[in-house]
Design a protein around this motif. Structure first.
Motif, PDB file in Angstrom:
ATOM      1  N   PHE A 199      31.485 -25.835  79.463  1.00  0.00           N
ATOM      2  CA  PHE A 199      30.840 -25.393  80.502  1.00  0.00           C
ATOM      3  C   PHE A 199      30.860 -24.248  80.992  1.00  0.00           C
ATOM      4  CE2 PHE A 199      31.689 -30.060  80.573  1.00  0.00           C
ATOM      5  CZ  PHE A 199      30.619 -30.507  81.230  1.00  0.00           C
ATOM      6  N   ARG A 200      30.614 -23.089  79.999  1.00  0.00           N
ATOM      7  CA  ARG A 200      30.648 -21.882  80.346  1.00  0.00           C
ATOM      8  C   ARG A 200      29.874 -21.183  81.474  1.00  0.00           C
ATOM      9  NH1 ARG A 200      31.405 -17.273  75.671  1.00  0.00           N
ATOM     10  NH2 ARG A 200      32.073 -15.557  76.928  1.00  0.00           N
ATOM     11  N   ASN A 201      28.287 -21.678  80.959  1.00  0.00           N
ATOM     12  CA  ASN A 201      27.783 -20.816  82.007  1.00  0.00           C
ATOM     13  C   ASN A 201      26.874 -22.123  82.741  1.00  0.00           C
ATOM     14  OD1 ASN A 201      25.347 -19.434  83.118  1.00  0.00           O
ATOM     15  ND2 ASN A 201      24.983 -18.349  81.313  1.00  0.00           N
ATOM     16  N   ASN A 209      35.679 -14.154  69.666  1.00  0.00           N
ATOM     17  CA  ASN A 209      35.043 -15.393  69.814  1.00  0.00           C
ATOM     18  C   ASN A 209      35.471 -16.297  70.873  1.00  0.00           C
ATOM     19  OD1 ASN A 209      37.516 -16.417  68.528  1.00  0.00           O
ATOM     20  ND2 ASN A 209      36.646 -16.377  66.598  1.00  0.00           N
ATOM     21  N   GLU A 210      35.500 -15.807  71.965  1.00  0.00           N
ATOM     22  CA  GLU A 210      35.912 -16.587  73.253  1.00  0.00           C
ATOM     23  C   GLU A 210      34.721 -17.596  73.554  1.00  0.00           C
ATOM     24  OE1 GLU A 210      35.829 -15.444  76.984  1.00  0.00           O
ATOM     25  OE2 GLU A 210      37.488 -16.653  77.758  1.00  0.00           O
ATOM     26  N   THR A 211      35.110 -18.621  73.914  1.00  0.00           N
ATOM     27  CA  THR A 211      34.303 -19.748  74.394  1.00  0.00           C
ATOM     28  C   THR A 211      35.155 -20.731  75.273  1.00  0.00           C
ATOM     29  OG1 THR A 211      32.381 -21.191  73.901  1.00  0.00           O
ATOM     30  CG2 THR A 211      34.229 -21.087  72.296  1.00  0.00           C
ATOM     31  N   SER A 214      23.905 -21.906  68.137  1.00  0.00           N
ATOM     32  CA  SER A 214      23.582 -21.041  66.938  1.00  0.00           C
ATOM     33  C   SER A 214      24.706 -20.206  66.601  1.00  0.00           C
ATOM     34  CB  SER A 214      22.315 -20.359  66.872  1.00  0.00           C
ATOM     35  OG  SER A 214      22.348 -19.581  67.669  1.00  0.00           O
ATOM     36  N   ALA A 215      25.672 -19.900  67.701  1.00  0.00           N
ATOM     37  CA  ALA A 215      26.759 -19.174  67.275  1.00  0.00           C
ATOM     38  C   ALA A 215      27.859 -19.912  68.309  1.00  0.00           C
ATOM     39  CB  ALA A 215      26.649 -17.719  67.961  1.00  0.00           C
ATOM     40  N   SER A 216      28.352 -21.033  67.407  1.00  0.00           N
ATOM     41  CA  SER A 216      28.901 -22.125  68.251  1.00  0.00           C
ATOM     42  C   SER A 216      30.290 -21.819  68.518  1.00  0.00           C
ATOM     43  CB  SER A 216      28.904 -23.386  67.349  1.00  0.00           C
ATOM     44  OG  SER A 216      29.292 -23.544  66.373  1.00  0.00           O
ATOM     45  N   TYR A 263      26.530  -8.071  69.832  1.00  0.00           N
ATOM     46  CA  TYR A 263      27.448  -7.346  68.797  1.00  0.00           C
ATOM     47  C   TYR A 263      26.339  -6.903  67.732  1.00  0.00           C
ATOM     48  CZ  TYR A 263      31.367 -10.071  70.585  1.00  0.00           C
ATOM     49  OH  TYR A 263      32.295 -10.535  71.358  1.00  0.00           O
ATOM     50  N   PHE A 264      24.996  -7.187  67.792  1.00  0.00           N
ATOM     51  CA  PHE A 264      24.070  -6.878  66.832  1.00  0.00           C
ATOM     52  C   PHE A 264      23.302  -5.592  67.390  1.00  0.00           C
ATOM     53  CE2 PHE A 264      23.173 -11.510  65.618  1.00  0.00           C
ATOM     54  CZ  PHE A 264      24.432 -11.865  65.109  1.00  0.00           C
ATOM     55  N   ASP A 265      22.810  -4.895  66.193  1.00  0.00           N
ATOM     56  CA  ASP A 265      21.969  -3.678  66.413  1.00  0.00           C
ATOM     57  C   ASP A 265      20.366  -4.123  66.794  1.00  0.00           C
ATOM     58  OD1 ASP A 265      20.770  -4.103  64.155  1.00  0.00           O
ATOM     59  OD2 ASP A 265      21.949  -2.433  63.137  1.00  0.00           O
ATOM     60  N   ASN A 316      28.228 -23.903  58.320  1.00  0.00           N
ATOM     61  CA  ASN A 316      28.564 -22.340  58.484  1.00  0.00           C
ATOM     62  C   ASN A 316      27.291 -21.761  58.102  1.00  0.00           C
ATOM     63  OD1 ASN A 316      28.782 -19.857  56.802  1.00  0.00           O
ATOM     64  ND2 ASN A 316      30.999 -20.245  57.390  1.00  0.00           N
ATOM     65  N   LEU A 317      26.670 -21.050  59.112  1.00  0.00           N
ATOM     66  CA  LEU A 317      25.584 -20.252  58.844  1.00  0.00           C
ATOM     67  C   LEU A 317      25.627 -18.663  59.431  1.00  0.00           C
ATOM     68  CD1 LEU A 317      21.915 -21.640  59.489  1.00  0.00           C
ATOM     69  CD2 LEU A 317      22.695 -19.403  60.504  1.00  0.00           C
ATOM     70  N   ASN A 318      25.144 -17.866  58.813  1.00  0.00           N
ATOM     71  CA  ASN A 318      25.075 -16.499  59.032  1.00  0.00           C
ATOM     72  C   ASN A 318      23.735 -16.407  59.680  1.00  0.00           C
ATOM     73  OD1 ASN A 318      25.071 -13.818  59.556  1.00  0.00           O
ATOM     74  ND2 ASN A 318      25.722 -13.257  57.477  1.00  0.00           N
ATOM     75  N   ASP A 337      28.171 -21.517  62.728  1.00  0.00           N
ATOM     76  CA  ASP A 337      28.956 -20.192  63.159  1.00  0.00           C
ATOM     77  C   ASP A 337      29.122 -19.282  61.630  1.00  0.00           C
ATOM     78  OD1 ASP A 337      30.415 -19.227  65.602  1.00  0.00           O
ATOM     79  OD2 ASP A 337      31.369 -18.309  63.941  1.00  0.00           O
ATOM     80  N   ILE A 338      29.421 -18.266  61.635  1.00  0.00           N
ATOM     81  CA  ILE A 338      29.805 -17.476  60.370  1.00  0.00           C
ATOM     82  C   ILE A 338      31.087 -17.771  59.938  1.00  0.00           C
ATOM     83  CG2 ILE A 338      30.388 -15.123  61.427  1.00  0.00           C
ATOM     84  CD1 ILE A 338      28.680 -13.975  59.390  1.00  0.00           C
ATOM     85  N   SER A 339      31.835 -18.183  61.178  1.00  0.00           N
ATOM     86  CA  SER A 339      33.248 -18.112  60.674  1.00  0.00           C
ATOM     87  C   SER A 339      33.998 -19.445  60.615  1.00  0.00           C
ATOM     88  CB  SER A 339      34.088 -17.592  61.926  1.00  0.00           C
ATOM     89  OG  SER A 339      35.443 -18.124  61.932  1.00  0.00           O
TER      90      SER A 339
END
Ligand SMILES: C[S@@+](CC[C@H](N)C(=O)[O-])C[C@H]1O[C@@H](n2cnc3c(N)ncnc32)[C@H](O)[C@@H]1O
Length: 287
Positions: free
Chosen positions: A89-91, A84-86, A123-125, A235-237, A209-211, A157-159
């Motif tokens: 100012f990533r991008n 869950n690396e982040t 949305s996947a913070s 990670y998703f299909d 928390n949100l999946n 995030d889900i976690s």
């Protein structure tokens, strides 16, 4: 799940160590339990590619040793951080597009509509670096130009583990390594080896928390001007990507923008958006 008896692996180059299906399932379960990221069977190559490098760094010559380390060693949470690396100012090209073009466009639209609030969803913070970067960018670059504008950032995030860190707003040096010095000086307080976000930033952001697979919850996320869904689609299909992106489309307000990760694409996933190109990044617009 019972641990597989150690199977000898041929050790040519560490990145080419073969991962057995059983080892894959065991590592996948650890990752899922700790991070919420689920590697489907079709994503074994992705995990193998990532962990090949980890074996090399840790000087381990097979996956059984890696699994033993996760099970009994003290490094498990450090290892999980690779999934869950982040960081702040990533991008950068995304933030430049926001600052120079998209937020001014949104400001104009809001003015015309007689509205003041801009809503952004990370949305996947993960631990909140992306969401907090957006808040800092707003305070530093947008608010001075559009003082009437208000910002609300929602990070999900889900976690629950990463959300706890996000809510505390206390980070290690690793997370701030890409943060420009003026932001570091102005928006963080340094305590021991930790970087603590000031309240001015934290109060613009809330975490839940949100999946992303949870259609009912997703339907409740609406009227966002900007959505970030970065470094999670990988990670998703295919079917899950289609569902998640379609839900995110519905969560955007007309004229809103979606950002995805640098290595991700909506090719074959959605044709609903207009693709807008910027230097070194693209943005998906809901017209
Ligand atoms: C690699 S991090 C990306 C963090 C941030 N968006 C960035 O790009 O820097 C991926 C995050 O996605 C979260 N995640 C994985 N599956 C998810 C799901 N189904 N719903 C919500 N979040 C999920 C993980 O918990 C992890 O924190």
């Amino acid at each position: 799940m019972p641990l597989q008896a150690a199977i000898p692996h041929t050790f040519s180059s560490p990145t080419t160590v073969k991962m057995s299906d059983d080892a894959f399932r065991q590592v996948r379960d650890f990752i899922y339990t700790d991070t919420g990221i689920y590697f489907q069977d079709t994503k074994k190559y992705l995990l193998e590619g990532r962990l090949g490098k980890r074996l090399q760094v840790l000087a381990l010559d097979n996956y059984d040793k890696y699994i033993q380390m996760l099970k009994f060693g003290t490094r498990r949470s450090d290892e999980m951080r690779f999934f869950n690396e982040t960081f702040f100012f990533r991008n950068e090209p995304q933030f430049e597009a926001l600052e120079n073009t998209l937020l001014p466009e949104i400001a104009k639209l809001k003015r015309a509509q007689g509205k003041t609030k801009v809503r952004i969803w990370s949305s996947a913070s993960s631990s909140g670096e992306e969401a907090h970067t957006l808040a800092m960018l707003f305070l530093e670059k947008i608010k001075p130009k559009y003082p009437w504008m208000e910002l609300e950032v929602v990070g999900t995030d889900i976690s629950n583990g990463v959300l706890e860190t996000a809510r505390q707003g206390i980070y290690r040096e690793y997370s701030v390594r890409n943060t420009p010095k003026p932001y570091l000086d102005k928006y963080f307080r340094k305590e021991d080896q930790r970087f603590c976000l000031v309240d001015e930033v934290r109060k613009l952001v809330r975490f839940e928390n949100l999946n992303l697979y949870d259609r009912a919850r997703m339907r409740m996320m609406s009227s966002f001007d900007i959505i970030f869904c970065c470094n999670v689609l990988i990670y998703f299909d295919q079917q899950s990507k289609i569902q998640v992106i379609s839900n995110l489309y519905d969560s955007l307000t007309p004229g809103g923008f979606l950002f995805i990760g640098y290595a991700e694409s909506l090719h074959g996933i959605s044709t609903a958006f207009k693709l807008i190109s910027f230097p070194k990044t693209v943005v998906y617009k809901k017209e």
